[in-house]
Design a protein around this motif. Structure first.
Motif, mmCIF file in Angstrom:
data_model
loop_
_atom_site.group_PDB
_atom_site.id
_atom_site.type_symbol
_atom_site.label_atom_id
_atom_site.label_comp_id
_atom_site.label_asym_id
_atom_site.label_seq_id
_atom_site.Cartn_x
_atom_site.Cartn_y
_atom_site.Cartn_z
ATOM 1 N N GLY A 25 -2.808 10.087 -19.785
ATOM 2 C CA GLY A 25 -3.340 10.366 -18.664
ATOM 3 C C GLY A 25 -2.647 11.433 -17.893
ATOM 4 N N THR A 26 -2.976 11.458 -16.713
ATOM 5 C CA THR A 26 -2.177 12.609 -16.088
ATOM 6 C C THR A 26 -0.953 12.110 -15.359
ATOM 7 O OG1 THR A 26 -4.520 13.320 -14.950
ATOM 8 C CG2 THR A 26 -2.248 13.950 -13.869
ATOM 9 N N PHE A 27 0.120 13.055 -15.927
ATOM 10 C CA PHE A 27 1.510 12.536 -15.669
ATOM 11 C C PHE A 27 1.728 12.441 -14.057
ATOM 12 C CE2 PHE A 27 6.016 13.222 -15.290
ATOM 13 C CZ PHE A 27 6.580 12.612 -16.317
ATOM 14 N N ALA A 28 2.277 11.563 -13.400
ATOM 15 C CA ALA A 28 2.758 11.494 -12.197
ATOM 16 C C ALA A 28 4.075 12.067 -11.917
ATOM 17 C CB ALA A 28 2.593 10.091 -11.618
ATOM 18 N N HIS A 29 3.996 12.920 -11.180
ATOM 19 C CA HIS A 29 5.545 13.797 -10.522
ATOM 20 C C HIS A 29 6.200 12.733 -9.583
ATOM 21 C CE1 HIS A 29 3.351 17.394 -12.496
ATOM 22 N NE2 HIS A 29 4.453 16.974 -13.124
ATOM 23 N N PRO A 36 -3.256 4.188 -5.793
ATOM 24 C CA PRO A 36 -1.854 3.602 -6.477
ATOM 25 C C PRO A 36 -1.641 4.197 -7.738
ATOM 26 C CG PRO A 36 -3.235 1.680 -6.505
ATOM 27 C CD PRO A 36 -3.933 2.728 -5.892
ATOM 28 N N ILE A 37 -0.386 4.367 -8.235
ATOM 29 C CA ILE A 37 -0.617 4.935 -9.732
ATOM 30 C C ILE A 37 -0.942 3.999 -10.576
ATOM 31 C CG2 ILE A 37 1.740 6.082 -9.285
ATOM 32 C CD1 ILE A 37 3.271 3.616 -10.667
ATOM 33 N N LEU A 38 -1.682 4.349 -11.970
ATOM 34 C CA LEU A 38 -2.409 3.664 -12.725
ATOM 35 C C LEU A 38 -1.218 2.875 -13.445
ATOM 36 C CD1 LEU A 38 -4.809 2.843 -14.510
ATOM 37 C CD2 LEU A 38 -4.220 5.109 -16.124
ATOM 38 N N ALA A 39 -0.348 3.272 -13.785
ATOM 39 C CA ALA A 39 0.778 2.527 -14.873
ATOM 40 C C ALA A 39 2.082 3.292 -14.825
ATOM 41 C CB ALA A 39 0.326 2.517 -16.419
ATOM 42 N N TRP A 64 3.263 -0.908 -18.031
ATOM 43 C CA TRP A 64 2.552 -2.034 -17.321
ATOM 44 C C TRP A 64 1.507 -1.342 -16.631
ATOM 45 C CZ3 TRP A 64 7.463 -1.077 -15.958
ATOM 46 C CH2 TRP A 64 7.783 -0.556 -14.859
ATOM 47 N N ASP A 65 0.188 -1.911 -16.444
ATOM 48 C CA ASP A 65 -0.935 -1.662 -15.662
ATOM 49 C C ASP A 65 -0.559 -1.853 -14.219
ATOM 50 O OD1 ASP A 65 -3.361 -1.477 -14.231
ATOM 51 O OD2 ASP A 65 -4.296 -2.800 -15.606
ATOM 52 N N ASN A 66 -0.234 -0.916 -13.434
ATOM 53 C CA ASN A 66 0.101 -1.324 -11.902
ATOM 54 C C ASN A 66 -1.086 -1.796 -11.271
ATOM 55 O OD1 ASN A 66 2.090 -0.868 -9.694
ATOM 56 N ND2 ASN A 66 0.522 0.599 -9.037
ATOM 57 N N THR A 67 -2.207 -1.484 -11.677
ATOM 58 C CA THR A 67 -3.559 -1.897 -10.754
ATOM 59 C C THR A 67 -3.927 -3.426 -10.984
ATOM 60 O OG1 THR A 67 -5.189 -1.263 -12.544
ATOM 61 C CG2 THR A 67 -4.188 0.497 -11.057
ATOM 62 N N GLY A 68 -3.257 -4.051 -12.131
ATOM 63 C CA GLY A 68 -3.798 -5.654 -12.571
ATOM 64 C C GLY A 68 -2.459 -6.473 -12.599
ATOM 65 N N LYS A 111 5.433 7.969 -15.251
ATOM 66 C CA LYS A 111 4.381 7.312 -14.501
ATOM 67 C C LYS A 111 2.964 8.056 -14.900
ATOM 68 C CE LYS A 111 5.783 7.457 -10.300
ATOM 69 N NZ LYS A 111 5.993 7.448 -8.790
ATOM 70 N N LEU A 112 2.014 7.482 -14.610
ATOM 71 C CA LEU A 112 0.645 7.719 -14.694
ATOM 72 C C LEU A 112 -0.141 7.905 -13.550
ATOM 73 C CD1 LEU A 112 -0.801 6.223 -18.103
ATOM 74 C CD2 LEU A 112 -0.272 8.513 -17.754
ATOM 75 N N GLU A 113 -0.770 9.013 -12.889
ATOM 76 C CA GLU A 113 -1.367 9.029 -11.731
ATOM 77 C C GLU A 113 -2.283 8.291 -11.739
ATOM 78 O OE1 GLU A 113 -2.662 13.151 -10.354
ATOM 79 O OE2 GLU A 113 -0.520 13.732 -10.213
ATOM 80 N N GLY A 114 -2.652 7.804 -10.324
ATOM 81 C CA GLY A 114 -3.670 6.797 -10.085
ATOM 82 C C GLY A 114 -5.251 7.376 -10.355
ATOM 83 N N GLU A 115 -6.167 6.659 -10.772
ATOM 84 C CA GLU A 115 -7.538 6.995 -11.169
ATOM 85 C C GLU A 115 -8.541 6.157 -10.265
ATOM 86 O OE1 GLU A 115 -6.349 8.312 -15.705
ATOM 87 O OE2 GLU A 115 -7.884 6.516 -15.381
ATOM 88 N N GLU A 116 -7.981 5.159 -9.372
ATOM 89 C CA GLU A 116 -8.955 4.326 -8.655
ATOM 90 C C GLU A 116 -8.439 4.038 -7.661
ATOM 91 O OE1 GLU A 116 -11.765 0.267 -9.686
ATOM 92 O OE2 GLU A 116 -9.824 0.797 -10.975
ATOM 93 N N ALA A 117 -9.107 3.979 -6.395
ATOM 94 C CA ALA A 117 -8.437 3.905 -5.004
ATOM 95 C C ALA A 117 -8.642 2.132 -4.990
ATOM 96 C CB ALA A 117 -9.134 4.431 -4.017
ATOM 97 N N PHE A 118 -7.935 1.594 -4.130
ATOM 98 C CA PHE A 118 -7.997 0.360 -3.636
ATOM 99 C C PHE A 118 -9.542 0.257 -3.222
ATOM 100 C CE2 PHE A 118 -3.436 0.516 -3.221
ATOM 101 C CZ PHE A 118 -2.858 -0.602 -3.896
ATOM 102 N N ALA A 119 -10.279 -0.955 -3.543
ATOM 103 C CA ALA A 119 -11.442 -1.151 -2.961
ATOM 104 C C ALA A 119 -11.887 -2.573 -2.864
ATOM 105 C CB ALA A 119 -12.625 -0.166 -4.092
#
Length: 282
Positions: free
Chosen positions: A68-72, A116-119, A250-254, A274-282
């Motif tokens: 995915g997209t690299f989170a800096h 949040p970050i994806l993973a 690890w999946d930071n969203t679950g 880290k991988l940049e987040g792809e989904e907002a809290f909802a």
């Protein structure tokens, strides 16, 4: 327990509800051909262990890019650069190591963010002689197993999260100046139950959870502690005992995670990407 094998890519569940091991060679991981499958496994299992794969920093960065997209990272000299981040209590290596002490309590990374970050991807570089395991709990499974009548009462609840709340776990009597620094990070109001784009739902809990909106402080604390206790029951938890060269995603969203105690002078060192987040809290 399920096992599937294909071209040096062997997947084995490590517990019924969370976590798996993938035995693979470096070329398979860095080539990216298995990236889609790895992401699917991560979403379903929450945690993936690549035992003793021993990727270099450059290889870990390259592998992260395949997923995915690299989170800096934030901080001096890090913004906008592909780099690993040192997880250590040694302030000579990480000047803000004290901030990381909040990681010894159950949490989700990025609760101060809309998305949040994806993973996270973390490799073991130096280990403590004793302790220092990392625990993960499956917040999807914890939600799924709640009684249906309780689910109805929880959906729609909002929770205020604050970074300073997690810091009070390890430093309950900060100076006023330090508290002000923590509070400058702000707060964020999030759903207690995250309705993901996939249709699945998970609980949003952890050490940053301050108070349920509209609820008396004592009632709120009782609910948050009860749900954390529920979500961290043994059937939802995987504890990883590190070996040198292990890489864990690890999946930071679950999931929630925490480090277990160890001697802070032991030299324990993890390298994280880290991988940049792809989904907002909802």
């Amino acid at each position: 327990m399920t096992v599937s094998t294909h071209a040096r890519f062997e997947v084995t569940d490590v517990t019924p509800r969370i976590g798996c091991r993938i035995e693979a060679d470096k070329a398979t991981l860095l080539g990216g051909a298995k990236a889609k499958e790895i992401r699917e496994i991560l979403e379903q299992r929450g945690v993936i262990v690549f035992p003793e794969i021993s990727l270099t920093d450059e290889e870990q960065i390259a592998f992260t890019h395949t997923l995915g997209t690299f989170a800096h990272e934030e901080g001096e000299g890090l913004a906008g650069k592909d780099s690993v981040y040192p997880i250590t209590m040694d302030e000579r290596i990480n000047p803000i190591a004290s901030y990381l002490k909040g990681a010894f309590f159950w949490h989700i990374d990025g609760t101060m963010s809309e998305k949040p970050i994806l993973a996270s991807i973390m490799s073991g570089r130096r280990l403590a002689p004793t302790g220092g395991e990392t625990e993960f709990c499956n917040t999807y499974a914890a939600w799924d197993d709640l009684p249906e009548d309780e689910k109805k009462t929880l959906e729609g609840l909002q929770v205020v999260h604050a970074m300073w709340r997690s810091q009070l776990y390890w430093h309950p009597e900060p100076s006023y100046e330090l508290l002000q620094q923590w509070m400058a990070r702000g707060r964020n109001t999030l759903p207690l139950v995250w309705k993901h784009g996939s249709g699945r739902k998970s609980l949003v809990l952890g050490a940053t959870a301050l108070q349920v909106v509209g609820m008396d402080i004592a009632e709120s604390e009782a609910l948050l502690v009860r749900l954390r206790t529920w979500a961290t029951q043994p059937q939802f938890v995987y504890r990883h005992t590190w070996k040198l060269g292990d890489m864990v995603i690890w999946d930071n969203t679950g999931t929630m995670h925490r480090a277990l105690p160890y001697d802070h002078d032991s030299g324990r060192l993890m390298h994280r990407t880290k991988l940049e987040g792809e989904e907002a809290f909802a």
